[in-house]
Design a protein around this motif. Sequence first.
Motif, PDB file in Angstrom:
ATOM      1  N   GLY A 485      46.556  16.989  46.660  1.00 58.52           N
ATOM      2  CA  GLY A 485      45.203  16.450  46.746  1.00 58.52           C
ATOM      3  C   GLY A 485      44.135  17.453  46.374  1.00 58.52           C
ATOM      4  O   GLY A 485      43.098  17.082  45.794  1.00 58.52           O
ATOM      5  N   ASN A 486      44.359  18.729  46.663  1.00 56.11           N
ATOM      6  CA  ASN A 486      43.362  19.752  46.326  1.00 56.11           C
ATOM      7  C   ASN A 486      43.517  20.274  44.900  1.00 56.11           C
ATOM      8  O   ASN A 486      42.754  21.135  44.459  1.00 56.11           O
ATOM      9  N   GLY A 487      44.526  19.763  44.180  1.00 55.74           N
ATOM     10  CA  GLY A 487      44.715  20.162  42.793  1.00 55.74           C
ATOM     11  C   GLY A 487      45.225  21.572  42.607  1.00 55.74           C
ATOM     12  O   GLY A 487      45.173  22.100  41.486  1.00 55.74           O
ATOM     13  N   ARG A 488      45.775  22.176  43.652  1.00 58.90           N
ATOM     14  CA  ARG A 488      46.205  23.569  43.551  1.00 58.90           C
ATOM     15  C   ARG A 488      47.682  23.722  43.192  1.00 58.90           C
ATOM     16  O   ARG A 488      48.107  24.793  42.772  1.00 58.90           O
ATOM     17  N   ASN A 489      48.469  22.677  43.351  1.00 56.47           N
ATOM     18  CA  ASN A 489      49.887  22.775  43.002  1.00 56.47           C
ATOM     19  C   ASN A 489      50.443  21.389  42.692  1.00 56.47           C
ATOM     20  O   ASN A 489      49.814  20.366  42.992  1.00 56.47           O
ATOM     21  N   GLY A 490      51.620  21.388  42.119  1.00 58.55           N
ATOM     22  CA  GLY A 490      52.284  20.140  41.771  1.00 58.55           C
ATOM     23  C   GLY A 490      53.778  20.373  41.604  1.00 58.55           C
ATOM     24  O   GLY A 490      54.259  21.518  41.624  1.00 58.55           O
ATOM     25  N   SER A 491      54.533  19.279  41.438  1.00 54.10           N
ATOM     26  CA  SER A 491      55.985  19.393  41.299  1.00 54.10           C
ATOM     27  C   SER A 491      56.524  18.247  40.447  1.00 54.10           C
ATOM     28  O   SER A 491      55.890  17.196  40.322  1.00 54.10           O
ATOM     29  N   ILE A 492      57.707  18.470  39.886  1.00 48.11           N
ATOM     30  CA  ILE A 492      58.416  17.464  39.088  1.00 48.11           C
ATOM     31  C   ILE A 492      59.875  17.467  39.522  1.00 48.11           C
ATOM     32  O   ILE A 492      60.508  18.529  39.573  1.00 48.11           O
ATOM     33  N   ASP A 493      60.397  16.293  39.848  1.00 49.65           N
ATOM     34  CA  ASP A 493      61.816  16.158  40.182  1.00 49.65           C
ATOM     35  C   ASP A 493      62.592  15.900  38.886  1.00 49.65           C
ATOM     36  O   ASP A 493      62.601  14.787  38.365  1.00 49.65           O
ATOM     37  N   VAL A 494      63.250  16.921  38.380  1.00 47.56           N
ATOM     38  CA  VAL A 494      63.938  16.837  37.097  1.00 47.56           C
ATOM     39  C   VAL A 494      65.354  16.289  37.255  1.00 47.56           C
ATOM     40  O   VAL A 494      65.894  15.639  36.367  1.00 47.56           O
ATOM     41  N   GLY A 495      65.999  16.534  38.402  1.00 49.89           N
ATOM     42  CA  GLY A 495      67.344  16.009  38.623  1.00 49.89           C
ATOM     43  C   GLY A 495      68.399  16.840  37.930  1.00 49.89           C
ATOM     44  O   GLY A 495      68.483  18.051  38.126  1.00 49.89           O
ATOM     45  N   HIS A 496      69.227  16.220  37.087  1.00 50.24           N
ATOM     46  CA  HIS A 496      70.330  16.938  36.448  1.00 50.24           C
ATOM     47  C   HIS A 496      70.083  17.106  34.955  1.00 50.24           C
ATOM     48  O   HIS A 496      69.399  16.300  34.321  1.00 50.24           O
ATOM     49  N   LEU A 497      70.658  18.163  34.412  1.00 50.90           N
ATOM     50  CA  LEU A 497      70.553  18.463  32.989  1.00 50.90           C
ATOM     51  C   LEU A 497      71.940  18.719  32.422  1.00 50.90           C
ATOM     52  O   LEU A 497      72.795  19.314  33.076  1.00 50.90           O
ATOM     53  N   TYR A 498      72.137  18.261  31.193  1.00 54.63           N
ATOM     54  CA  TYR A 498      73.351  18.585  30.464  1.00 54.63           C
ATOM     55  C   TYR A 498      73.221  19.986  29.866  1.00 54.63           C
ATOM     56  O   TYR A 498      72.118  20.526  29.731  1.00 54.63           O
ATOM     57  N   ALA A 499      74.346  20.568  29.487  1.00 57.18           N
ATOM     58  CA  ALA A 499      74.328  21.889  28.866  1.00 57.18           C
ATOM     59  C   ALA A 499      73.450  21.868  27.615  1.00 57.18           C
ATOM     60  O   ALA A 499      73.521  20.941  26.811  1.00 57.18           O
ATOM     61  N   ASP A 500      72.599  22.881  27.487  1.00 55.64           N
ATOM     62  CA  ASP A 500      71.691  23.059  26.343  1.00 55.64           C
ATOM     63  C   ASP A 500      70.605  21.991  26.257  1.00 55.64           C
ATOM     64  O   ASP A 500      69.872  21.942  25.268  1.00 55.64           O
ATOM     65  N   GLU A 501      70.483  21.139  27.269  1.00 57.59           N
ATOM     66  CA  GLU A 501      69.463  20.094  27.215  1.00 57.59           C
ATOM     67  C   GLU A 501      68.087  20.691  27.462  1.00 57.59           C
ATOM     68  O   GLU A 501      67.938  21.660  28.219  1.00 57.59           O
ATOM     69  N   GLU A 502      67.075  20.090  26.844  1.00 52.51           N
ATOM     70  CA  GLU A 502      65.710  20.593  26.931  1.00 52.51           C
ATOM     71  C   GLU A 502      64.777  19.536  27.503  1.00 52.51           C
ATOM     72  O   GLU A 502      64.987  18.342  27.311  1.00 52.51           O
ATOM     73  N   ARG A 503      63.748  20.008  28.197  1.00 50.40           N
ATOM     74  CA  ARG A 503      62.727  19.128  28.755  1.00 50.40           C
ATOM     75  C   ARG A 503      61.355  19.727  28.495  1.00 50.40           C
ATOM     76  O   ARG A 503      61.160  20.946  28.593  1.00 50.40           O
ATOM     77  N   ASP A 504      60.400  18.852  28.185  1.00 48.24           N
ATOM     78  CA  ASP A 504      59.015  19.262  27.961  1.00 48.24           C
ATOM     79  C   ASP A 504      58.101  18.445  28.864  1.00 48.24           C
ATOM     80  O   ASP A 504      58.199  17.207  28.898  1.00 48.24           O
ATOM     81  N   PHE A 505      57.206  19.140  29.557  1.00 45.97           N
ATOM     82  CA  PHE A 505      56.237  18.490  30.440  1.00 45.97           C
ATOM     83  C   PHE A 505      54.845  19.014  30.103  1.00 45.97           C
ATOM     84  O   PHE A 505      54.623  20.224  30.014  1.00 45.97           O
ATOM     85  N   LEU A 506      53.915  18.075  29.928  1.00 48.19           N
ATOM     86  CA  LEU A 506      52.557  18.408  29.513  1.00 48.19           C
ATOM     87  C   LEU A 506      51.622  18.303  30.718  1.00 48.19           C
ATOM     88  O   LEU A 506      51.493  17.229  31.317  1.00 48.19           O
ATOM     89  N   LEU A 507      50.990  19.408  31.049  1.00 49.81           N
ATOM     90  CA  LEU A 507      50.086  19.472  32.192  1.00 49.81           C
ATOM     91  C   LEU A 507      48.638  19.553  31.702  1.00 49.81           C
ATOM     92  O   LEU A 507      48.359  20.121  30.635  1.00 49.81           O
ATOM     93  N   SER A 508      47.756  18.983  32.492  1.00 48.51           N
ATOM     94  CA  SER A 508      46.323  19.074  32.212  1.00 48.51           C
ATOM     95  C   SER A 508      45.657  19.844  33.352  1.00 48.51           C
ATOM     96  O   SER A 508      45.840  19.501  34.533  1.00 48.51           O
ATOM     97  N   VAL A 509      44.892  20.896  33.007  1.00 46.41           N
ATOM     98  CA  VAL A 509      44.210  21.708  34.023  1.00 46.41           C
ATOM     99  C   VAL A 509      42.740  21.852  33.647  1.00 46.41           C
ATOM    100  O   VAL A 509      42.363  21.742  32.475  1.00 46.41           O
ATOM    101  N   SER A 510      41.935  22.090  34.640  1.00 50.19           N
ATOM    102  CA  SER A 510      40.516  22.397  34.400  1.00 50.19           C
ATOM    103  C   SER A 510      40.320  23.899  34.583  1.00 50.19           C
ATOM    104  O   SER A 510      40.890  24.517  35.487  1.00 50.19           O
ATOM    105  N   ILE A 511      39.499  24.497  33.685  1.00 49.57           N
ATOM    106  CA  ILE A 511      39.312  25.950  33.657  1.00 49.57           C
ATOM    107  C   ILE A 511      37.812  26.244  33.749  1.00 49.57           C
ATOM    108  O   ILE A 511      37.017  25.668  32.998  1.00 49.57           O
ATOM    109  N   PRO A 512      37.399  27.144  34.648  1.00 52.42           N
ATOM    110  CA  PRO A 512      35.961  27.468  34.762  1.00 52.42           C
ATOM    111  C   PRO A 512      35.548  28.504  33.715  1.00 52.42           C
ATOM    112  O   PRO A 512      36.382  29.094  33.022  1.00 52.42           O
ATOM    113  N   CYS A 513      34.257  28.723  33.597  1.00 50.96           N
ATOM    114  CA  CYS A 513      33.754  29.819  32.765  1.00 50.96           C
ATOM    115  C   CYS A 513      34.194  31.146  33.381  1.00 50.96           C
ATOM    116  O   CYS A 513      34.219  31.304  34.611  1.00 50.96           O
TER     117      CYS A 513
END
Length: 706
Positions: A485-513
């Motif tokens: 709720g405070n936007g300070r952390n997050g998580s993703i439940d990826v589960g299982h992966l096969y050998a050499d398998e790849e995953r990409d996740f795109l995050l959006s963040v806000s950045i101050p001056c």
Amino acid sequence: MERVWRKAKKALGAGLCVHLPTIAGDREDGASERRASDAHSLDSSAAAAAVHASAPNTPAAESGALRRSKSGGKSSKRMCAICFDSMKPGHGQALFTAECSHMFHFHCISSNVKHGNHVCPVCRAKWKEIPFNRSFSSIVSRGRGGLNVNPARLPQQDAYMALLHQVPNHQREAPVLHTSEPVDFNDDEPLQKMEAADSCDVGSSRAVEIKTYPEFSAIPQSSSQYDFAVLIHLKAPYANPEQVTGRPVNATSFGYPTSRAPVDLVTVLDVSGSMAGTKLALLKRAMGFVIQHLGPSDRLSVIAFSSTARRLFHLRRMSHSGRQQALQAVNSLSAGGGTNIADALKKAAKVIEDRSYQNPVCSIILLSDGQDTYNIPSNVRGAWPDYRSLVPSSILNHTFCLVPVHGFGFGVDHDSDALHSIAEASGGTFSFIEDECVIQDAFAQCIGGLLSVVVQDMQLNVECVHSGVQLRSIKSGSYLSKVAGNGRNGSIDVGHLYADEERDFLLSVSIPCCHEQTSLLKVACTYRDPLTIEAIKIQGDEVNILRSKSAKSDPVCMEVDRERNRVRAADAIEAARAAAERGALSDAVAILEDCRMILSESFSSRSGDRLCMALDAELKEMQERMANRQRYEASGRAYLLSGLSSHSWQRATTRGDSTDSATLVYSYQTPSMVQMLQRSQNHYPSPQGPSQVEQPRPFLAKPQPR
């Protein structure tokens, strides 16, 4: 007699010799005599071996249609009614017994039916199942249920048939189906004991790779960013070298190292009436390939369903004897009845729930060519009913994908919405088998992944570092993600992966001056090695960006732009599907066209990125399959859903029958999948040749961090 043959030639049809003749001597009590008979049969009756090996037990035909004539004496006296020569078993000539119980020399009757004579020469009974001299070469080019049969794709040599022929004849005549099922399915075979050398720690030296890519490497000091993109890229540990050597596996050598996690696999197979004929024969062939490539530590159980479901055999290790018994049971299947998917899934879930022993990896493969006529009212089809109700709660994907159901829609009449929803709810994938000849390839690709699981229960954690940075959203497809709720952390439940398998996740963040380098995120993941049961934690590098005095920004990161395009395409496919289901096909086509236009103007597309080209080809193929309502109902819906499944889980699925316009299908393949697919395709020639199997993830390969 000539008039009889002339009438017989008019009885046209297509089928497959699927009767397993009873030959005197198969039931002899002496073991040496049985071995001699089997050896003689292998050496001198190659054609009969191919036919007999692929044959299911033929159900009894209606007595009215198969009356024995008074002229049947010659057949009963072991004389061929075509050449009038002797038909004594073991004399070097293969025999064929028809549905009407009349017996002929195989070469006589196969030559006879090749010219269109599909009735018994003795009693004139019309045959539904016809002998062919070559196992599949004479099947018509159009199968039942609207499925395409490409003769060039049909096998010339069949390892499944060779495997099945090793099962002694007297065993083939006595199927191992359980006539009455136990109340509890806790009769699974105990796990194989691992040798000390086999149980060594092979996972600690291999770890998941974490790479991060900010949208820009530097932004102006005076600039604040509300929607700044960060890509997190994961790659699973590599496969054992033994698993990707491409070494052939046969019935007597298992060929797989014990240094991979063994699997409990439950296959749920539709044997309703619409599966009769070619489809059932090809399903048996595909199951033979699966059985052939499971190792002695893997266990298999088969559920067959039509109007009701039945367990063919308990979870059994695929040792030499286990394989023979499994082949025997699969070979005994015959088609008939309705389609009750819910009952089949309940039985599969019960097999898994009641296990006394558990292998570390567990999965369900579900194949159906029809619609569930017992649990979904026909008047709500197309109104998006809750298909999740078909999935037992014990295998629903609550947190991690512990028991994924990989669904395979076979032909144009299957319920793609139901199979996709079942797969999605359980964490599995949905594949659309449009060309019935690729069913074995589809199964091969799937088990190529299941036999290479190297990561389980994986969770990816993200934490903001700079006090002014906030996490806004996570694009994770079907993987469960959450942002605090405070936007300070997050998580993703990826589960299982096969050998050499790849995953990409795109995050959006806000950045101050800020006037100095800004630390955005810390990334870490935890998971379990399924072989060693070791809990592993990996800490990634911090994501930092430079703050320049210049107002000019660096070019956008290619990896981020590429992933943004993939997510954009997946969203467009989902929106187009929703429009099509509303009946607005023109709107659906327009949505895909708009997405193609945006992709063409992106930075990665202008740079010649191959992923963008593949996405454009995929969207174009979908547009063509939505040209009209008839084509959408026949193949468009299933093609879109399989594409959604592939993108949402970032995992390879089988889609349609084209490889030219759907090259993205192969972008999620792993080396283990590629090797298993090559083994499947080496069983028979392919019109596209070796190029049909692409290298894994050719478009999504990431360069080294800058």
